[in-house]
Structure formats: structure tokens, C-alpha cells
Write an enzyme that holds these catalytic residues in place. Structure first.
Site, PDB file in Angstrom:
ATOM      1  N   LYS A 261       0.871  -1.225   0.018  1.00 15.86           N
ATOM      2  CA  LYS A 261      -0.001   0.051   0.098  1.00 15.86           C
ATOM      3  C   LYS A 261       0.971   1.133   0.020  1.00 15.86           C
ATOM      4  CE  LYS A 261      -4.366  -1.421   0.378  1.00 15.86           C
ATOM      5  NZ  LYS A 261      -5.558  -0.817  -0.345  1.00 15.86           N
TER       6      LYS A 261
ATOM      7  N   SER B 188       1.636  -9.917  -0.501  1.00 15.17           N
ATOM      8  CA  SER B 188       1.417  -8.268  -0.490  1.00 15.17           C
ATOM      9  C   SER B 188       1.446  -7.665   1.120  1.00 15.17           C
ATOM     10  CB  SER B 188      -0.423  -8.324  -0.571  1.00 15.17           C
ATOM     11  OG  SER B 188      -1.146  -9.238   0.322  1.00 15.17           O
TER      12      SER B 188
END
Length: 332
Positions: free
Chosen positions: A57, A314
Site C-alpha cells: 500500500k 502483499s
């Protein structure tokens, strides 16, 4: 790319990479000997866990804040930035804002684990608990924008966010130019949409596979319906994949619809097994959302023999309590 994929052009992807250079890690792409042997394939792991905030992110948040400063000047962000988050995006906004000298306020629902809230506050941002869902947390964000003049940094539904996440796709095309398939966790669509836009621009034949939770898969349910829909959220080991996509979604829904080739949903048991598998065989402690690619291959018996496959690992925002829960599920 001769055309824009819903605001995410190849030129914008390269601009994003230039903006985030020095702020974001070019994450390693490593071969998993164990998974390659197990599936008779070349299995590569893209380790976004190596980012300073522990998750991908940071790419999108850094790109958008830097682009706003670039376009409007630092004074335009004097009242701060805000967002709603399931954890990783909030931490990324807090980190990027602190580095760029901008105040940040992060709104989180009560479903977000306490370890992620603490991580956000440790970066100097203000964390506000608001509601029991991502959509309710966004209601507080809307108030902060309207009444206090803060700048919204959306978690996924913006071309600048998708382009930032899409820099992963540029790196993959440079480090593994002949890869056949990439497995990407699917929630709001910024990650899959950005990676897909980059890869389809450079190597259109790459297969982009999305993986969602078995419950509360808002993007997948919206794609099935043909328009954004609201889906009730549920607690999950893959909590980073929770949350809605917004009924007024303007970017990520159409982007995912265009670049995603196929899709799978995975159960809690499959996620738990994949988390334990990654810890025991790869020596990696990662969150549930980071292992859904592996979970999908195993649960759905996906045939990847002879292929070069990338799994997007991720994020690593997992507590020991959550890991213990996963191990209990595996032991049943």
C-alpha cells in the site's frame, strides 16, 4: 499502452515510479524451491513484505500524496490528508504523509485488528475508530473532508493509487519478462487493477488471476452484478481483503473488469493452511491476504505445471493471535 485503462496509462505508471523512487523499496522477486517442486512450475514470490510499512500500500499512498504536492503545492495539504482503511493503507498513508511533512488522520472500523491501529499511531497519525464497516469509516472521512478541509487519499479507487500499486507490474515485467501468470489478492481493486494495467500494456498474454475471500467479496459480487454493490463484511484471516468498493466507484471496478482474466474465492481453512505453509516452508510470517494466491492453487487444484507463476505476497501485518487462530484451523 496506446489507450488509457481508466486513467492508468503506461506513461502514468512510469511517472508513478519516478515519484516514489527513494521512498518505496523495489521489492525482491524470489524463487520458491519448495513450491516450484510441489507444483512442477517456476513459482516466484513478489515480497511486498519488504516495504518499510510491511505492505504494498505504500506505493499508491506515496504516489498520490507526492502527486498532489507536485500539482497543487504543499500548502494545499496543510490541513492534512485522511482515509479509511482496513489497516495497511492507513499505515501507508501515515508513513508517506510523515515523510512528506503532511498531517494524517486515519479512520478505521472496529473490525480492524488492534495491532494495525497501534502501527498507524506509532507513525504520528491520528487514528479514529468509526463504525463497524469500511463504509461507515468512510462516512467519518467524508465529514473530515467536508468540514475540516482534509484531502482524501482513497485506498484503491483512484488512478494515482492504482498507478502506484501498478509499479509492481513494471518491476515484474523487468525481473521476469516471460512469466505466464500472476495471482493477486482482490479487494478494492487498486492492486490487481494497477498490476494488470502494467502487465497488459507490456505483455498482454500474461494471465491475471484475482483471488477473493469466500465471504464479503465486494468486488467479485459487483462484477457478477455488473455494477458496484454493497456486501456485508465478515471477519477473516484475510482481513486486508475486506471492505466495500463504494457504490459510486469511478475507477477500480472498471479497471479490474478490463484486466482480470479469471477469479477464485478461497475459504478460511485454505487461507489458514497457506499461512502455516508459508511459515513452515518459506520461513515467512505473513498475513492472510498475502497467501490467497497459494490458497487458491491448492483449494481449487489449479494446474500451473510448466508455467512461470508469480504470487504477490502483499503484506506482513499479522498478529501472533491471528497466526494461532490459523494454526488451530489447520489442526482441526
Amino acid at each position: 499502452m496506446s489507450r488509457s485503462l481508466h486513467g492508468v496509462t503506461l506513461a502514468e505508471l512510469y511517472r508513478a515510479r519516478k515519484r516514489i523512487a527513494g521512498q518505496v523499496v523495489r521489492s525482491p522477486l524470489v524463487r520458491s524451491a519448495a513450491l516450484s517442486q510441489r507444483f512442477d512450475a517456476e513459482v516466484l514470490l513478489k515480497l511486498e513484505t519488504c516495504q518499510p510499512t510491511g505492505a504494498f500500500k505504500l506505493r499508491g499512498a506515496t504516489n498520490m500524496i507526492a502527486a498532489l504536492i507536485e500539482r497543487h503545492g504543499r500548502e494545499a495539504l496543510a490541513r492534512g490528508v485522511t482515509t479509511a482503511s482496513t489497516g495497511n493503507h492507513g499505515r501507508a498513508v501515515a508513513f508517506a504523509a510523515a515523510r512528506l511533512g503532511v498531517p494524517a488522520t486515519i479512520c478505521l472500523s472496529t473490525l480492524v485488528p488492534s495491532n494495525k491501529v497501534a502501527a498507524i499511531e506509532s507513525l504520528g497519525a491520528t487514528a479514529i475508530r468509526a463504525g463497524v464497516s469500511q463504509d461507515q469509516a468512510f462516512e467519518e472521512v467524508a465529514r473530515l473532508v467536508a468540514e475540516e478541509g482534509m484531502n482524501l487519499i482513497p485506498p484503491f479507487d483512484d488512478p494515482l493509487i492504482a498507478a502506484g500499486q501498478g509499479t509492481i507490474g513494471l518491476e515484474l515485467m523487468e525481473d521476469a519478462p516471460h512469466l505466464d501468470r500472476v495471482f493477486v489478492g482482490l479487494s478494492g481493486g487498486g492492486l490487481l487493477g494497477g498490476i494488470g494495467a502494467a502487465m497488459k500494456a507490456i505483455r498482454p498474454e500474461v494471465q491475471v488471476t484475482g483471488v477473493s475471500l469466500s465471504r464479503g467479496a465486494a468486488m467479485w459480487k459487483s462484477l457478477e452484478a455488473g455494477h458496484p454493490v454493497a456486501v456485508e463484511e465478515a471477519e477473516s484471516l484475510g482481513d486486508s481483503l475486506g471492505g466495500g468498493i463504494g457504490l459510486n466507484n469511478r475507477c477500480s471496478f472498471a479497471l479490474v473488469d478490463e484486466v482480470m482474466d479469471d477469479h477464485y474465492q478461497v475459504s478460511e481453512a485454505a487461507i489458514a493452511h497457506a499461512m502455516v505453509d508459508m511459515l513452515e516452508n518459506e520461513k515467512m510470517l505473513v498475513e492472510g491476504a498475502a497467501v490467497v494466491g497459494l490458497a487458491a492453487i491448492v483449494e481449487h487444484n489449479i494446474d500451473i505445471r510448466g508455467q512461470t507463476v508469480v504470487l504477490i505476497v502483499s503484506g506482513n501485518g499479522v498478529s501472533l493471535e491471528t497466526l494461532d487462530h490459523a494454526r488451530r484451523l489447520v489442526a482441526r
